[in-house]
Design an enzyme around this catalytic site. Structure first.
Site, PDB file in Angstrom:
ATOM      1  N   TYR A 172      50.481  44.893  39.984  1.00  0.00           N
ATOM      2  CA  TYR A 172      49.478  44.001  41.227  1.00  0.00           C
ATOM      3  C   TYR A 172      49.122  44.694  42.619  1.00  0.00           C
ATOM      4  CZ  TYR A 172      47.287  40.057  43.028  1.00  0.00           C
ATOM      5  OH  TYR A 172      46.230  38.955  44.492  1.00  0.00           O
TER       6      TYR A 172
ATOM      7  N   ILE B  69      46.372  31.473  51.075  1.00  0.00           N
ATOM      8  CA  ILE B  69      44.887  30.203  50.950  1.00  0.00           C
ATOM      9  C   ILE B  69      46.027  29.095  50.235  1.00  0.00           C
ATOM     10  CG2 ILE B  69      42.789  29.898  49.576  1.00  0.00           C
ATOM     11  CD1 ILE B  69      43.222  32.409  52.298  1.00  0.00           C
TER      12      ILE B  69
ATOM     13  N   ASP C 119      36.606  38.848  27.975  1.00  0.00           N
ATOM     14  CA  ASP C 119      37.410  39.340  29.115  1.00  0.00           C
ATOM     15  C   ASP C 119      37.477  40.584  29.372  1.00  0.00           C
ATOM     16  OD1 ASP C 119      40.406  41.038  28.414  1.00  0.00           O
ATOM     17  OD2 ASP C 119      40.859  40.671  27.177  1.00  0.00           O
TER      18      ASP C 119
ATOM     19  N   SER D 230      44.256  42.066  48.170  1.00  0.00           N
ATOM     20  CA  SER D 230      45.309  41.634  48.554  1.00  0.00           C
ATOM     21  C   SER D 230      46.325  41.357  49.924  1.00  0.00           C
ATOM     22  CB  SER D 230      46.042  40.978  47.364  1.00  0.00           C
ATOM     23  OG  SER D 230      47.779  40.731  47.478  1.00  0.00           O
TER      24      SER D 230
ATOM     25  N   GLY E 289      36.179  35.989  36.557  1.00  0.00           N
ATOM     26  CA  GLY E 289      37.311  35.074  37.302  1.00  0.00           C
ATOM     27  C   GLY E 289      36.101  34.009  38.311  1.00  0.00           C
TER      28      GLY E 289
ATOM     29  N   ASN F  10      36.741  39.498  40.814  1.00  0.00           N
ATOM     30  CA  ASN F  10      37.070  39.042  41.201  1.00  0.00           C
ATOM     31  C   ASN F  10      38.451  38.447  39.923  1.00  0.00           C
ATOM     32  OD1 ASN F  10      38.667  35.975  42.820  1.00  0.00           O
ATOM     33  ND2 ASN F  10      37.643  35.281  40.886  1.00  0.00           N
TER      34      ASN F  10
ATOM     35  N   SER G 219      34.696  30.494  37.762  1.00  0.00           N
ATOM     36  CA  SER G 219      34.916  29.632  37.938  1.00  0.00           C
ATOM     37  C   SER G 219      36.500  28.209  37.999  1.00  0.00           C
ATOM     38  CB  SER G 219      35.480  29.363  35.617  1.00  0.00           C
ATOM     39  OG  SER G 219      35.980  29.551  35.594  1.00  0.00           O
TER      40      SER G 219
END
Length: 265
Positions: free
Chosen positions: A168, A201, A76, A155, A28, A103, A30
């Site tokens: 999550y 953020i 993926d 997180s 992840g 990430n 990009s």
């Protein structure tokens, strides 16, 4: 060896924090915080291999500024049947990988009574299962190198309760147990394993959540002692530090990058 102040400054700036000659894999990498991590690793001298499910056209547009310091592979992370294959391809085409940043992520914002088991499992497959599979794929060659840096993107939900993110939160809390176990297994081989827990953020996702919800924004800001949200580069710089020799004796920990939010009253 005793360093003069000038020698110590030169040593720290040119060696301790340098990633020259290192190859990093960032999932992840990009978009969002992942892009900030890519930017900071490249600035420190690393070559970054970005893995993402997004299209090559989208990713390359984001990564264009880095020139040949980044390379993109569409993958993926939940396709664990082919994780070893993509890892092998990266190692063949780019040589040893000394840094892995897990990430990649996704969300499913539903209350538990609306969430299906499939919703829950899908989130776990990205954050926990996919990251575990990729880590497992790169660890053997890190052991051969006698060095490695493995990071997980944790997180605030690794520590605090938030509604509508059961999958999550489970995954992010799971990272804490994973980095503890991996540190116990890998530290003797020169491999450190850590996590970063970003607070609130300044990202498009943050603005999507709060721009039309003043009470929620006020609640968030009231919790942050720094009285401001973070910049994506705050997370990127923390990642670059943890990947460097300056952090060689740090392992099994999760660093909040949150302006003090976890202890905010």
């Amino acid at each position: 060896m005793v360093f003069t102040d000038e020698q110590l400054k030169d040593f720290c700036m040119s060696r301790c924090y340098s990633l020259d000659g290192q190859t990093a894999v960032v999932t992840g990498g990009s978009t969002g915080l992942g892009l900030a991590i890519t930017r900071c690793l490249v600035s420190a001298g690393a070559k970054v291999v970005v893995l993402s499910y997004e299209s090559e056209e989208q990713a390359c547009a984001s990564l264009k500024e880095f020139g040949d310091k980044t390379v993109f592979y569409q993958f993926d992370i939940t396709d664990t049947a082919h994780t070893q294959e993509i890892a092998g391809r990266i190692l063949r085409e780019h040589g040893p990988v000394g840094i892995l940043v897990n990430n990649a992520g996704n969300h499913c914002k539903k209350y538990i009574w609306d969430m299906t088991v499939e919703d829950y499992v899908k989130v776990l497959n990205v954050h926990l299962v996919g990251a575990f599979a990729l880590t497992k794929a790169f660890v053997p060659q890190m052991k051969e190198l006698g060095r490695g840096r493995i990071l997980f993107q944790a997180s605030m939900t690794s520590y605090i309760g938030q509604p509508m993110v059961a999958g999550y939160a489970t995954a992010k809390a799971g990272y804490l147990g994973l980095i503890h176990t991996l540190t116990a297994e890998l530290a003797e081989f020169g491999i450190t394993v850590n996590a970063i827990a970003p607070g609130w953020i300044d990202t498009p996702m943050f603005h999507k959540a709060v721009d039309n919800d003043p009470p929620r924004l006020a609640k968030i800001m009231g919790r942050i002692p720094a009285k401001t949200v973070g910049d994506p580069m705050d997370v990127g710089m923390c990642a670059a530090f943890l990947c460097s020799d300056a952090a060689r004796y740090i392992s099994g920990t999760c660093i909040p990058v949150d302006g003090g939010a976890l202890i905010g009253f």
